[in-house]
Motif scaffolding. Structure first.
Motif, PDB file in Angstrom:
ATOM      1  N   GLN A   1       0.919  -0.958   0.011  1.00 19.43           N
ATOM      2  CA  GLN A   1       0.050  -0.586   0.196  1.00 19.43           C
ATOM      3  C   GLN A   1       0.936   1.197   0.262  1.00 19.43           C
ATOM      4  N   GLU A   2       2.276   1.008   0.738  1.00 24.65           N
ATOM      5  CA  GLU A   2       2.330   2.510   0.949  1.00 24.65           C
ATOM      6  C   GLU A   2       3.816   2.501   0.366  1.00 24.65           C
ATOM      7  N   LYS A   3       4.596   1.866  -0.763  1.00 29.71           N
ATOM      8  CA  LYS A   3       5.797   1.770  -1.468  1.00 29.71           C
ATOM      9  C   LYS A   3       5.338   0.519  -2.974  1.00 29.71           C
ATOM     10  N   GLY A   4       4.156  -0.031  -3.009  1.00 30.78           N
ATOM     11  CA  GLY A   4       4.014  -0.453  -4.439  1.00 30.78           C
ATOM     12  C   GLY A   4       4.655  -1.760  -4.325  1.00 30.78           C
ATOM     13  N   GLU A   5       3.703  -2.383  -5.489  1.00 26.63           N
ATOM     14  CA  GLU A   5       4.327  -4.213  -5.864  1.00 26.63           C
ATOM     15  C   GLU A   5       5.584  -4.000  -6.090  1.00 26.63           C
TER      16      GLU A   5
ATOM     17  N   ASP B   1      -8.285 -14.151   2.797  1.00 25.32           N
ATOM     18  CA  ASP B   1      -6.719 -13.866   3.860  1.00 25.32           C
ATOM     19  C   ASP B   1      -6.622 -12.026   3.238  1.00 25.32           C
ATOM     20  N   LYS B   2      -6.815 -11.430   4.530  1.00 25.87           N
ATOM     21  CA  LYS B   2      -6.412  -9.992   3.968  1.00 25.87           C
ATOM     22  C   LYS B   2      -4.996  -9.509   3.991  1.00 25.87           C
ATOM     23  N   ASN B   3      -4.185 -10.018   4.406  1.00 21.56           N
ATOM     24  CA  ASN B   3      -2.291 -10.520   5.107  1.00 21.56           C
ATOM     25  C   ASN B   3      -1.823 -10.802   2.833  1.00 21.56           C
ATOM     26  N   ARG B   4      -2.917 -11.278   2.747  1.00 20.36           N
ATOM     27  CA  ARG B   4      -2.016 -11.647   0.413  1.00 20.36           C
ATOM     28  C   ARG B   4      -2.861 -10.513   0.010  1.00 20.36           C
ATOM     29  N   PRO B   5      -1.999  -9.313  -0.414  1.00 17.78           N
ATOM     30  CA  PRO B   5      -2.725  -8.324  -1.220  1.00 17.78           C
ATOM     31  C   PRO B   5      -3.299  -8.666  -2.840  1.00 17.78           C
ATOM     32  N   LEU B   6      -2.754 -10.187  -3.274  1.00 18.49           N
ATOM     33  CA  LEU B   6      -2.742 -10.594  -4.346  1.00 18.49           C
ATOM     34  C   LEU B   6      -4.530 -10.375  -4.076  1.00 18.49           C
TER      35      LEU B   6
ATOM     36  N   ARG C   1       9.129  -6.315  -4.728  1.00 24.75           N
ATOM     37  CA  ARG C   1       9.369  -7.436  -5.743  1.00 24.75           C
ATOM     38  C   ARG C   1      10.625  -7.051  -5.523  1.00 24.75           C
ATOM     39  N   GLU C   2      11.233  -6.425  -5.891  1.00 25.07           N
ATOM     40  CA  GLU C   2      12.356  -5.954  -5.983  1.00 25.07           C
ATOM     41  C   GLU C   2      13.166  -5.703  -3.984  1.00 25.07           C
TER      42      GLU C   2
END
Ligand code: S3P
Length: 175
Positions: A59-63, A124-129, A67-68
């Motif tokens: 949310q704050e830094k982006g996907e 599951d709320k802990n998995r953004p995907l 990934r990096e």
């Protein structure tokens, strides 16, 4: 069947890759315990380093940032030896990361059926995907399989952890 660690000759790291909820973390932990090796869950390691949960990072830094961060963390912990590493579902779907892991150790694809994934993961709320719709997830699942299948070994995720672990050990110790 008895297993001897010395039959894993030359292997210093075992990487578990695969889709979300395939059981990589719980299997990895059990495998490490069996081998007397250390275990690292890469998602947890990223959260510790970033001092944020995965949903917060997304949310704050982006996907892309996440990934990096996970690839960078993977490289840093891959300096360790006699270690089992459970990776997040996206890392094993990154061809460059899979090639890197293959150069550093044994890569095992823990393969879960899509229906089983839905049953286990739910919302599951802990998995953004998982905010994505079912059709989109199914497409992602099919796409990712092409990269997961580049792993050295392929193990089907079973309903019981013990059974999955037995299969995983057999695959690793097979000549
Ligand atoms: C992701 C899987 C998650 C975590 C993040 C992104 C993915 O790990 O890295 O939510 O892209 O499939 P698990 O595979 O452990 O759920």
């Amino acid at each position: 069947m008895s297993y001897r660690k010395d039959k894993l000759s030359g292997i210093l790291r075992i990487y578990l890759i695969g889709f979300m909820c395939s059981g990589k973390s719980s299997l990895g932990r059990a495998l490490a315990q069996n081998l007397g090796w250390k275990f690292i869950d890469l998602d947890e390691e990223v959260m510790v380093r970033e001092r944020m949960t995965i949903p917060e990072i997304f949310q704050e830094k982006g996907e892309d940032y996440f990934r990096e961060a996970e690839f960078k963390t993977l490289k840093e912990i891959s300096t360790l030896e006699y270690i089992v590493i459970a990776t997040g579902g996206g890392l094993g779907a990154n061809r460059e990361a899979v090639e890197y892991m293959k150069s550093m150790g044994k890569v095992v694809w823990i393969d879960v059926d899509f229906e089983e994934f839905l049953k286990r993961c739910g919302k599951d709320k802990n998995r953004p995907l998982l905010r994505r719709g079912e059709e989109e997830l199914r497409k992602l699942f099919e796409e990712r399989k092409k990269i997961y299948s580049l792993a050295h070994l392929h193990v089907k995720s079973k309903n019981s952890k013990e059974e999955s672990l037995r299969e995983l050990m057999q695959a690793l110790f097979k000549k």
